[in-house]
Motif scaffolding. Structure first.
Motif, PDB file in Angstrom:
ATOM      1  N   VAL A 409      71.713 -20.398 -52.331  1.00 40.82           N
ATOM      2  CA  VAL A 409      71.643 -20.352 -53.795  1.00 40.82           C
ATOM      3  C   VAL A 409      73.062 -20.274 -54.334  1.00 40.82           C
ATOM      4  O   VAL A 409      73.910 -19.556 -53.774  1.00 40.82           O
ATOM      5  N   VAL A 410      73.334 -20.997 -55.396  1.00 40.07           N
ATOM      6  CA  VAL A 410      74.644 -20.957 -56.031  1.00 40.07           C
ATOM      7  C   VAL A 410      74.453 -20.824 -57.542  1.00 40.07           C
ATOM      8  O   VAL A 410      73.519 -21.403 -58.116  1.00 40.07           O
ATOM      9  N   GLU A 411      75.307 -20.038 -58.200  1.00 37.83           N
ATOM     10  CA  GLU A 411      75.279 -19.874 -59.651  1.00 37.83           C
ATOM     11  C   GLU A 411      76.497 -20.577 -60.242  1.00 37.83           C
ATOM     12  O   GLU A 411      77.634 -20.318 -59.828  1.00 37.83           O
ATOM     13  N   ILE A 412      76.251 -21.450 -61.188  1.00 38.95           N
ATOM     14  CA  ILE A 412      77.321 -22.244 -61.824  1.00 38.95           C
ATOM     15  C   ILE A 412      77.451 -21.805 -63.279  1.00 38.95           C
ATOM     16  O   ILE A 412      76.474 -21.825 -64.042  1.00 38.95           O
ATOM     17  N   PHE A 433      80.547 -27.766 -61.992  1.00 39.26           N
ATOM     18  CA  PHE A 433      80.471 -27.905 -60.538  1.00 39.26           C
ATOM     19  C   PHE A 433      80.730 -26.566 -59.851  1.00 39.26           C
ATOM     20  O   PHE A 433      81.439 -25.709 -60.365  1.00 39.26           O
ATOM     21  N   SER A 434      80.174 -26.457 -58.674  1.00 36.34           N
ATOM     22  CA  SER A 434      80.439 -25.288 -57.831  1.00 36.34           C
ATOM     23  C   SER A 434      81.641 -25.578 -56.953  1.00 36.34           C
ATOM     24  O   SER A 434      82.148 -26.705 -56.902  1.00 36.34           O
ATOM     25  N   GLY A 435      82.094 -24.559 -56.254  1.00 34.60           N
ATOM     26  CA  GLY A 435      83.097 -24.803 -55.239  1.00 34.60           C
ATOM     27  C   GLY A 435      82.443 -25.379 -53.992  1.00 34.60           C
ATOM     28  O   GLY A 435      81.237 -25.617 -53.942  1.00 34.60           O
ATOM     29  N   GLU A 436      83.229 -25.624 -52.941  1.00 37.57           N
ATOM     30  CA  GLU A 436      82.672 -26.147 -51.695  1.00 37.57           C
ATOM     31  C   GLU A 436      81.842 -25.060 -51.003  1.00 37.57           C
ATOM     32  O   GLU A 436      82.256 -23.907 -50.911  1.00 37.57           O
ATOM     33  N   ILE A 437      80.678 -25.471 -50.518  1.00 41.51           N
ATOM     34  CA  ILE A 437      79.754 -24.559 -49.852  1.00 41.51           C
ATOM     35  C   ILE A 437      79.600 -25.006 -48.400  1.00 41.51           C
ATOM     36  O   ILE A 437      79.301 -26.171 -48.135  1.00 41.51           O
ATOM     37  N   ALA A 494      74.253 -33.311 -55.822  1.00 40.14           N
ATOM     38  CA  ALA A 494      74.938 -32.705 -54.691  1.00 40.14           C
ATOM     39  C   ALA A 494      75.911 -33.697 -54.099  1.00 40.14           C
ATOM     40  O   ALA A 494      75.647 -34.910 -54.049  1.00 40.14           O
ATOM     41  N   LEU A 495      77.040 -33.194 -53.635  1.00 36.75           N
ATOM     42  CA  LEU A 495      78.077 -33.996 -53.001  1.00 36.75           C
ATOM     43  C   LEU A 495      78.317 -33.428 -51.602  1.00 36.75           C
ATOM     44  O   LEU A 495      78.548 -32.224 -51.462  1.00 36.75           O
ATOM     45  N   ARG A 504      78.932 -29.678 -52.279  1.00 37.54           N
ATOM     46  CA  ARG A 504      79.251 -29.174 -53.617  1.00 37.54           C
ATOM     47  C   ARG A 504      78.076 -29.495 -54.523  1.00 37.54           C
ATOM     48  O   ARG A 504      77.505 -30.593 -54.456  1.00 37.54           O
ATOM     49  N   ILE A 505      77.686 -28.535 -55.361  1.00 38.52           N
ATOM     50  CA  ILE A 505      76.570 -28.707 -56.289  1.00 38.52           C
ATOM     51  C   ILE A 505      77.131 -28.912 -57.691  1.00 38.52           C
ATOM     52  O   ILE A 505      78.076 -28.237 -58.115  1.00 38.52           O
ATOM     53  N   GLY A 506      76.508 -29.848 -58.418  1.00 35.93           N
ATOM     54  CA  GLY A 506      76.891 -30.096 -59.797  1.00 35.93           C
ATOM     55  C   GLY A 506      75.681 -30.127 -60.704  1.00 35.93           C
ATOM     56  O   GLY A 506      74.590 -30.524 -60.283  1.00 35.93           O
TER      57      GLY A 506
END
Length: 557
Positions: A409-412, A433-437, A494-495, A504-506
């Motif tokens: 899970v990521v919070e942007i 965008f999130s940072g690299e995961i 997603a990238l 990375r999530i956007g």
């Protein structure tokens, strides 16, 4: 097939004015009986079909329950009601020795029924002549006091070979080996000791001798067996693990050399009665099927002159001048006929049991993963950075032929707040965008799906479980409805960085919103290293595929 005269089949040919005699009517019956019995023998086999249990009802008597069987000629044997027998009164039982094993057998028999006066014969004979009006297809129970030859049973020499290596009174030593093995295959040879209850303790020490086989380990090279002092068994089986050599299409004689001790007496075991094992290049199952289908009909229908079925092995103890039944072993040589529908059901139950066990293990693994995911979400709930990342909360696989899956899970954070605390976006929208995961599946391409989880901003949202809403796929489906999320017009992407093992999530937001961050759940899957080695219909593959198809949701706060 002179022994049974089941073929060639002949049937009556009828025509007007034909004189029918006894021979014609007997041929009419024989035609149908022979065909039925041929199919019984070839399609179903020989042995007990149902019932026919032998039970000791006291020290000297047994009861044979109702049941049915097919003999080696395909004839049906029916016992319509239970029969109680005093063992000493059964045909074949002798009174000169009681400390022994005896075998209760059943065989097909016919008896005349309903005697009537034969009118035609009275014209040529002065005395009164009677004939039976019916033939009753019945059975005969008798005792055999000698153990049967292992090769006398149907299919005995087709799949395995059994030889008697030594015999001394009531004691026999037998060796059973498979007919075929493959090069390098680990297989089992079985030594069996048969004895009576009152035989002194037996022991066996031996070594195997074979040209193209070797013991699986040192433990199976020199084998020593000693009967326990307090044992009450009449049969012992000693498995010996062997490994075939690398050469194929060769025969090898497998025997043992050693000493069999019966109490204080010693019996030598020589390798003269060795078994023959063939090392086949093709699969064993194919070779066995070839042998089965290449038999002639005479070989398939071969049977003893007086075929019978061994219903029980009865162990007797000598009690002074008489005997006592100590033990009854039902169908000691495994003579059973199994219905094909029953075999199919058993196979289905076995497959179902394996599937249930796999799914149970999967559910435990998934429940544990969910706990880890919940703990990870709780740990990340207090983070307010622009990309509050969680470590992968779910990971399966790591073995060739099995899918590998991870989740997190990521919070942007959503920036550019307007003057009244409401974020305003143009028609084109704004992306964040999130940072690299690090997804935890290593380098290489992975399949990623991401979605949005929804948490209510209403004061009573927690009470009505709005905080547990998860939206899969496009959230536009629920727009302008009672199920609309607090943050709609949102798309997620997603990238993937294959060489780094990261992603990375956007998110892209359209329209005004009071939310300051978006909570995104992501799933990553890596295909098996070798897809062809993955187990067909595996419960894990089904589970992970279903989870990935439904892995998308929103949480806004």
């Amino acid at each position: 097939m002179k022994k049974s005269r089941y073929y060639p089949f002949e049937r009556n040919r009828y025509f007007y004015g034909k004189l029918l005699t006894v021979r014609d009517f007997e041929s009419e019956q024989k035609y149908f009986s022979d065909k039925r019995r041929l199919l019984n023998r070839l399609l179903y086999g020989t042995g007990v079909v149902t019932g026919l249990q032998v039970v000791a009802i006291d020290d000297k008597s047994v009861s044979v329950e109702m049941g049915a069987a097919f003999d080696a000629l395909g004839r049906e044997i029916i016992v319509p009601s239970p029969v109680t027998l005093k063992l000493s009164m059964v045909e074949g039982f002798t009174n000169n020795e009681y400390a022994k094993n005896v075998y209760l057998c059943i065989a097909y028999d016919e008896k005349g029924k309903e005697p009537v006066h034969a009118v035609a014969n009275s014209s040529v004979r002065s005395e009164e002549i009677s004939e039976y009006n019916r033939v009753l297809e019945s059975y005969r129970l008798f005792v055999r006091e000698e153990a049967p030859d292992p090769s006398s049973f149907p299919y005995a020499d087709l799949f395995e070979e059994t030889n008697v290596l030594a015999a001394d009174g009531p004691v026999r030593l037998l060796l059973t080996t498979p007919r075929y093995v493959n090069p390098g295959q680990l297989f089992e040879a079985r030594l069996k000791i048969e004895k009576t209850l009152q035989t002194p303790p037996v022991s066996l020490q031996f070594e195997l001798s074979a040209e193209h086989f070797e013991p699986a380990d040192e433990e199976h090279a020199h084998i020593v067996f000693r009967e326990p002092a307090d044992s009450q068994e009449t049969e012992y089986s000693i498995p010996v693990l062997l490994r075939a050599g690398s050469r194929s299409n060769v025969k090898s004689a497998l025997g043992i050399t050693g000493q069999l001790r019966i109490g204080d007496r010693q019996v030598s075991v020589e390798p003269s009665a060795a078994n023959t094992v063939f090392v086949a290049e093709e699969p064993v199952q194919k070779r066995l099927l070839d042998d089965y289908y290449n038999r002639t009909i005479d070989q398939a229908m071969d049977a003893p002159s007086e075929p019978c079925i061994y219903l029980a092995k009865i162990g007797l103890l000598q009690m002074g001048p008489t005997y006592m039944i100590e033990k009854v072993e039902r169908v000691p040589f495994g003579e059973y006929v199994t219905n094909s529908s029953v075999l199919q059901r058993i196979g289905e139950l076995e497959r179902r049991a394996v599937t249930v066990a796999q799914k149970f293990e999967e559910s435990k693994a998934y429940a544990q993963a969910q706990k880890e995911l919940t703990a990870s979400e709780s740990a990340s709930a207090g983070q307010t950075a622009s990309a509050a990342e969680t470590k992968p909360a779910l990971a399966y696989g790591g073995q060739p032929g099995r899918e590998e899956v991870s989740s997190g899970v990521v919070e942007i954070e959503i920036k550019n707040v307007s003057r009244q605390g409401i974020i305003s976006f143009s028609k084109q929208g704004k992306s964040f965008f999130s940072g690299e995961i690090e997804h935890g599946l290593g380098e290489g391409n992975v399949y990623v799906t991401a979605g949005l989880e929804n948490s209510s901003v209403e004061p009573f949202g927690e009470m009505i479980n709005d905080s547990e809403q998860v939206y899969y796929g496009s959230v536009d489906v629920f727009k302008d409805s009672a199920y609309a999320p607090n943050l709609d017009n949102v798309s997620v992407g997603a990238l993937v960085y294959p060489k780094k093992g990261t992603l990375r999530i956007g998110v892209k937001v359209f329209g005004a919103t009071e939310a300051t961050r978006v909570r995104v759940r992501w799933w990553a899957m890596k295909k098996p290293l070798k897809a062809e080695s993955a187990p067909a219909g595996g419960a894990l593959s089904e589970l992970t595929s279903a989870r990935l198809e439904a892995a998308a949701g929103i949480d806004e706060q």
